[in-house]
Design a protein around this motif. Structure first.
Motif, short mmCIF file in Angstrom:
data_model
loop_
_atom_site.label_atom_id
_atom_site.label_comp_id
_atom_site.label_asym_id
_atom_site.label_seq_id
_atom_site.Cartn_x
_atom_site.Cartn_y
_atom_site.Cartn_z
N LEU A 195 -7.58 -3.50 13.59
CA LEU A 195 -6.72 -3.44 12.40
C LEU A 195 -7.09 -2.27 11.49
CD1 LEU A 195 -4.52 -4.40 10.54
CD2 LEU A 195 -6.05 -6.19 9.68
N ILE A 196 -8.38 -1.99 11.32
CA ILE A 196 -8.69 -0.85 10.46
C ILE A 196 -8.31 0.47 11.13
CG2 ILE A 196 -10.39 -2.05 9.01
CD1 ILE A 196 -12.63 -0.64 10.42
N GLY A 197 -8.22 0.46 12.46
CA GLY A 197 -7.68 1.64 13.15
C GLY A 197 -6.23 1.86 12.75
N SER A 198 -5.42 0.82 12.85
CA SER A 198 -4.00 0.94 12.46
C SER A 198 -3.86 1.30 10.99
CB SER A 198 -3.29 -0.40 12.67
OG SER A 198 -2.78 -0.46 13.96
N ALA A 199 -4.67 0.66 10.15
CA ALA A 199 -4.60 0.92 8.70
C ALA A 199 -4.96 2.38 8.42
CB ALA A 199 -5.52 -0.03 7.94
N GLY A 200 -5.92 2.92 9.17
CA GLY A 200 -6.29 4.32 9.01
C GLY A 200 -5.13 5.24 9.38
N ALA A 201 -4.45 4.92 10.46
CA ALA A 201 -3.31 5.75 10.90
C ALA A 201 -2.17 5.67 9.88
CB ALA A 201 -2.85 5.30 12.28
N ILE A 232 0.88 -1.18 0.00
CA ILE A 232 0.00 0.00 0.00
C ILE A 232 0.91 1.23 0.00
CG2 ILE A 232 -1.79 1.25 1.29
CD1 ILE A 232 -2.90 -1.42 0.66
N ARG A 233 0.72 2.10 -1.01
CA ARG A 233 1.64 3.24 -1.13
C ARG A 233 0.96 4.61 -1.06
NH1 ARG A 233 6.72 1.97 -2.49
NH2 ARG A 233 7.08 -0.23 -2.98
N THR A 234 -0.38 4.63 -1.18
CA THR A 234 -1.07 5.92 -1.16
C THR A 234 -2.27 5.86 -0.21
OG1 THR A 234 -2.62 5.31 -2.91
CG2 THR A 234 -0.52 6.28 -3.62
N VAL A 235 -2.79 7.04 0.14
CA VAL A 235 -3.96 7.06 1.03
C VAL A 235 -5.17 6.46 0.31
CG1 VAL A 235 -4.61 9.45 0.44
CG2 VAL A 235 -5.36 8.46 2.61
N GLU A 236 -5.23 6.65 -1.01
CA GLU A 236 -6.36 6.08 -1.77
C GLU A 236 -6.30 4.54 -1.71
OE1 GLU A 236 -4.36 8.47 -3.02
OE2 GLU A 236 -5.77 10.16 -3.01
N GLU A 237 -5.09 4.00 -1.83
CA GLU A 237 -4.96 2.54 -1.74
C GLU A 237 -5.32 2.05 -0.34
OE1 GLU A 237 -1.43 2.07 -5.11
OE2 GLU A 237 -0.99 1.49 -3.05
N ALA A 238 -4.93 2.84 0.66
CA ALA A 238 -5.27 2.46 2.05
C ALA A 238 -6.79 2.48 2.24
CB ALA A 238 -4.60 3.41 3.04
N ALA A 239 -7.45 3.52 1.71
CA ALA A 239 -8.91 3.64 1.85
C ALA A 239 -9.60 2.47 1.14
CB ALA A 239 -9.38 4.97 1.28
#
Ligand code: MRU
Length: 368
Positions: free
Chosen positions: A58-64, A38-45
């Motif tokens: 886990l989605i908390g960590s992924a959000g951060a 995952i390299r961008t905020v869009e990919e994270a979202a």
């Protein structure tokens, strides 16, 4: 936790490439073990929205980490504070029920806005993502520690016969960073040599129990049996469940518990059969603002395709097949709320308490 003998967490910074966050892409479990960059905020979202990563902690960590990637990729001279707020709104819009996501994103933003320069903001973002992640691991370990005596006591009452724990969805290490919430006491008991067996609800429509909880219990060597979602009541009536432990995506200050759809029905069956019904939860899953879970917790509605189609393995290929009439309407509510009166206790990182405001505030007096 271990997969094929190797220790993994569910999210980490790629070694030697701090611009890349790596995750286990859970869409393909248990048939494929895929690591995604995952390299961008869009990919994270997208990874959160489409459930490559899932489970409240886990989605908390992924959000951060998503906020960190957003900061990293913003041009130096841009109006970075405005863009940061846009990234935060994007991430928070992906999944509304789990409070951990909003908590982690808001905390990251707050820390970053203490800086005036974007460069320092990037450092703060990474530091906060790492902190949230480490804290989550620690909290899950403590939930295991405090939950273990519950299983130990039942084991003693049964003269060492296996303790049967029923769980719903996946509140295991794959929903967190390590250990899990609902599964942490189970792993602690198993590792302490106590005989434990887990009834794993399949958890339609996405089958997190059948696919993910079963996968991680199998990898850890914990005896378990996958059951159709509607089986729990029958097992409880026949004395085949000693204890229910589930996770939560959001619990109110009064102890109402939002968790994967179907949890409420298990709580009703447990209540009717006098089976103890516990929730494993880190304090990051408590929404201290809310009092009435049924009225106030937003319930995510997901695509009807999750109900209409089933995914599985055929001749080494992962396929989706239609299982309903193509034109029948469907409704896909992802969570429900179990009222506090049906909950025996909350297993938190600070100990076990009743599902009510008074006992929660005794454990977390700073929230008074
Ligand atoms: O939709 P999901 O798979 O993210 O839902 C997860 C659950 O409902 C879990 O039981 C809950 O998040 C607790 S996770 C420790």
């Amino acid at each position: 936790m271990k997969i094929k003998g190797q220790h993994y967490r569910t999210i980490w910074l790629k070694p030697d490439d701090p611009a890349c966050v790596q995750i286990i892409d859970q869409r393909w479990l248990p048939h494929r073990f895929v690591i995604e960059d995952i390299r961008t905020v869009e990919e994270a979202a997208r990874a959160i929205q489409e459930m490559h990563v899932r489970g409240a902690p886990l989605i908390g960590s992924a959000g951060a980490f998503g906020i960190y990637l957003a900061m990293l990729n913003l041009p130096e001279k841009s109006d970075w504070k405005k863009k940061l707020m846009e990234a935060a709104a994007l991430l928070k819009s992906t999944r509304p029920t789990a409070v951990n996501l909003a908590y982690a994103v808001d905390l990251s933003v707050k820390k970053i806005l203490m800086e005036n320069e974007k460069k320092e903001g990037v450092g703060r973002a990474l530091e906060t993502a790492k902190l949230i992640t480490e804290e989550s691991v620690e909290h899950c370990r403590e939930i295991g520690k405090y939950g273990l005596p519950l299983i130990q006591k039942i084991s003693e009452q049964k003269n060492g016969e296996p303790v049967n724990v029923l769980t719903h969805c996946n509140a295991g290490w794959l929903a967190c960073i390590d250990y899990g919430t609902a599964t942490a006491p189970v792993y602690a008991a198993h590792d302490a040599g106590i005989k434990v067996h887990v009834w794993v609800d399949e958890t339609r429509p996405r089958n997190q129990g059948a696919r993910i909880t079963a996968f991680e219990l199998l990898e850890h060597g914990v005896p378990h049996t996958i059951i159709a979602d509607n089986t729990g009541g029958h097992l409880m009536q026949h004395g085949m469940v000693d204890l229910v432990i589930v996770g939560t995506d959001r619990t109110t200050r009064t102890g109402d518990v939002a968790n994967k759809i179907g949890t409420y029905l298990k709580a009703l069956a447990a209540y009717d059969n006098k089976v103890p019904f516990y929730i494993g939860l880190p304090s990051s899953s408590i929404d201290w603002e809310l009092e009435d879970g049924v009225a106030e917790i937003p319930i995510e509605k997901r695509s009807g395709d999750e109900i209409k189609f089933m995914q599985g393995l055929e001749k080494d290929e992962i396929k989706k097949v239609l299982i309903t009439p193509e034109k029948s309407p469907v409704a896909n509510y992802a969570f429900d709320v179990t009222p506090a009166r049906l909950v025996t206790g909350l297993i938190t990182e600070r100990g076990i308490c009743g599902a009510n405001e008074k006992e929660l505030l005794n454990l977390f007096p700073e929230k008074k």
